[in-house]
Design an enzyme around this catalytic site. Structure first.
Site, PDB file in Angstrom:
ATOM      1  NE  ARG A 193      32.630  16.423  49.517  1.00  0.00           N
ATOM      2  CZ  ARG A 193      32.682  17.831  50.069  1.00  0.00           C
ATOM      3  NH1 ARG A 193      31.713  18.342  49.464  1.00  0.00           N
ATOM      4  NH2 ARG A 193      33.362  18.280  50.942  1.00  0.00           N
TER       5      ARG A 193
ATOM      6  CE  LYS B 223      32.584  15.014  54.529  1.00  0.00           C
ATOM      7  NZ  LYS B 223      33.999  14.636  54.075  1.00  0.00           N
TER       8      LYS B 223
ATOM      9  CG  HIS C 246      37.021  12.328  46.387  1.00  0.00           C
ATOM     10  ND1 HIS C 246      35.846  12.808  46.532  1.00  0.00           N
ATOM     11  CD2 HIS C 246      37.944  13.212  47.079  1.00  0.00           C
ATOM     12  CE1 HIS C 246      35.839  14.023  47.687  1.00  0.00           C
ATOM     13  NE2 HIS C 246      36.897  14.038  47.875  1.00  0.00           N
TER      14      HIS C 246
ATOM     15  NE  ARG D 240      35.805  17.604  47.289  1.00  0.00           N
ATOM     16  CZ  ARG D 240      35.284  18.852  47.487  1.00  0.00           C
ATOM     17  NH1 ARG D 240      34.459  19.517  46.670  1.00  0.00           N
ATOM     18  NH2 ARG D 240      35.285  19.459  48.742  1.00  0.00           N
TER      19      ARG D 240
ATOM     20  CG  HIS E 202      38.044  21.943  52.020  1.00  0.00           C
ATOM     21  ND1 HIS E 202      39.118  21.813  51.456  1.00  0.00           N
ATOM     22  CD2 HIS E 202      37.081  20.889  51.756  1.00  0.00           C
ATOM     23  CE1 HIS E 202      39.131  20.907  50.636  1.00  0.00           C
ATOM     24  NE2 HIS E 202      38.112  20.076  50.885  1.00  0.00           N
TER      25      HIS E 202
ATOM     26  CE1 TYR F 255      43.506  18.337  46.870  1.00  0.00           C
ATOM     27  CE2 TYR F 255      42.396  19.972  48.354  1.00  0.00           C
ATOM     28  CZ  TYR F 255      42.245  18.678  47.527  1.00  0.00           C
ATOM     29  OH  TYR F 255      41.132  18.024  47.681  1.00  0.00           O
TER      30      TYR F 255
END
Length: 327
Positions: A144, A169, A275, A278, A301, A310
């Site tokens: 990120r 994050k 983003h 990414r 994640h 994805y």
């Protein structure tokens, strides 16, 4: 320095200041704090500035239903708003909201926009300096933008050819790829960063910000080379938390503006941003045959279902399916 928490009074009295102090005591990420405050203020304004202690589940239902039906927010946006008010009542006010019955948003989740490899390289090649290297890390390592600008010297492991993402994050740590193409540019960038740090030390400065209580636990760490930012800001600035003049990292917004400027000069007609690099990292790995669990780990994640989006981006054509018109 948009990731530095605004100082609070020693004894907060205003409601929102007390709410912020509670989140900081629980070590929530500053980005989460700002997001929760925005949604809590939205909730209060929706109910004509009534105090949250005078409201409860019925008012929360009405507000969340309004977000779905009138403002037509996306599923994840409504979930974030829900998380904010649930934290407000359960964690801060110590009250249970009961069984909420709000209307769920019907606005589906959009597929992320991605670059082809050629498009990603076009954008990166149109940039220069440290911002170009940041863009390379977003595409080549799946970072990120805030993770890239916050990289410390010790986070780059040339021997193992990997990066450690520590200030991420959700406060999660992870290890990801260090592209071979970025090894020498990163060595050069770190050399520049450490030369700047030496100059700061010679001028009586050079103590970098450390998260949590690390500065107290390791008094020499703020001036050590390993803790310096790989992408230091061009100028020193006053840290509002400690009133210490120090050098922070380059700003996220500066990188975003550089990417936007590069896109404006290219014939890439996509709603793209930082983003997008990414997202493109993940989809290109998927196209290359990388398993979804490995991609989940590299992206950091928590839930594999987040990564599964994805598979829809890659599409059937990447799995050998062809249109009958092309048969």
């Amino acid at each position: 320095m948009d990731d530095i928490p605004v100082p609070l009074p020693a004894r907060p009295e205003r409601f929102m200041d007390r709410f912020k102090a509670h989140m900081r005591a629980k070590h929530l990420a500053y980005r989460t704090e700002k997001t929760y405050c925005l949604w809590v203020l939205d909730f209060i304004r929706f109910h004509h500035r009534r105090h949250p202690e005078q409201m409860g589940g019925e008012e929360v239902d009405a507000w969340l239903s309004y977000l779905a039906n009138e403002r037509q927010v996306a599923i994840n946006t409504q979930k974030t708003a829900l998380n904010a008010v649930v934290y407000l009542y359960r964690q801060f006010l110590g009250r249970d909201l009961g069984d909420l019955q709000f209307s769920k948003t019907s606005k589906g989740r959009r597929l992320p926009v991605v670059f082809s490899h050629e498009e990603a390289m076009q954008v990166i090649d149109s940039m220069n300096g440290g911002h170009q290297l940041v863009a390379g890390l977003m595409y080549g390592s799946g970072l990120r933008v805030m993770e890239a600008v916050r990289l410390r010297v010790q986070d780059v492991d040339f021997a193992e050819q990997c990066l450690f993402v520590r200030e991420s994050k959700g406060e999660k740590w992870r290890r990801t790829l260090l592209p071979r193409a970025l090894v020498e540019p990163l060595r050069t960038q770190i050399g520049l960063a450490l030369a700047l740090h030496k100059r700061d030390l010679d001028e009586g400065f050079g103590a970098v910000y450390l998260p949590g209580a690390l500065a107290k636990k390791y008094p020499k760490a703020p001036t050590s080379a390993q803790w310096q930012y790989v992408f230091p800001a061009p100028n020193r600035a006053m840290d509002p938390r400690s009133q210490v003049m120090r050098r922070h990292h380059v700003g996220e917004q500066q990188v975003r503006r550089s990417v936007a400027a590069a896109l404006a000069g290219l014939a890439i007609h996509k709603k793209a941003s930082c983003h997008t690099f990414r997202h493109s990292f993940a989809t290109n790995l998927l196209k290359a045959g990388t398993d979804i669990r490995s991609i989940q780990e590299l992206l950091g994640h928590t839930d594999v279902n987040t990564t599964m989006i994805y598979t829809h981006v890659v599409g059937a054509h990447s799995r050998g399916v062809t249109s009958p018109l092309d048969g």
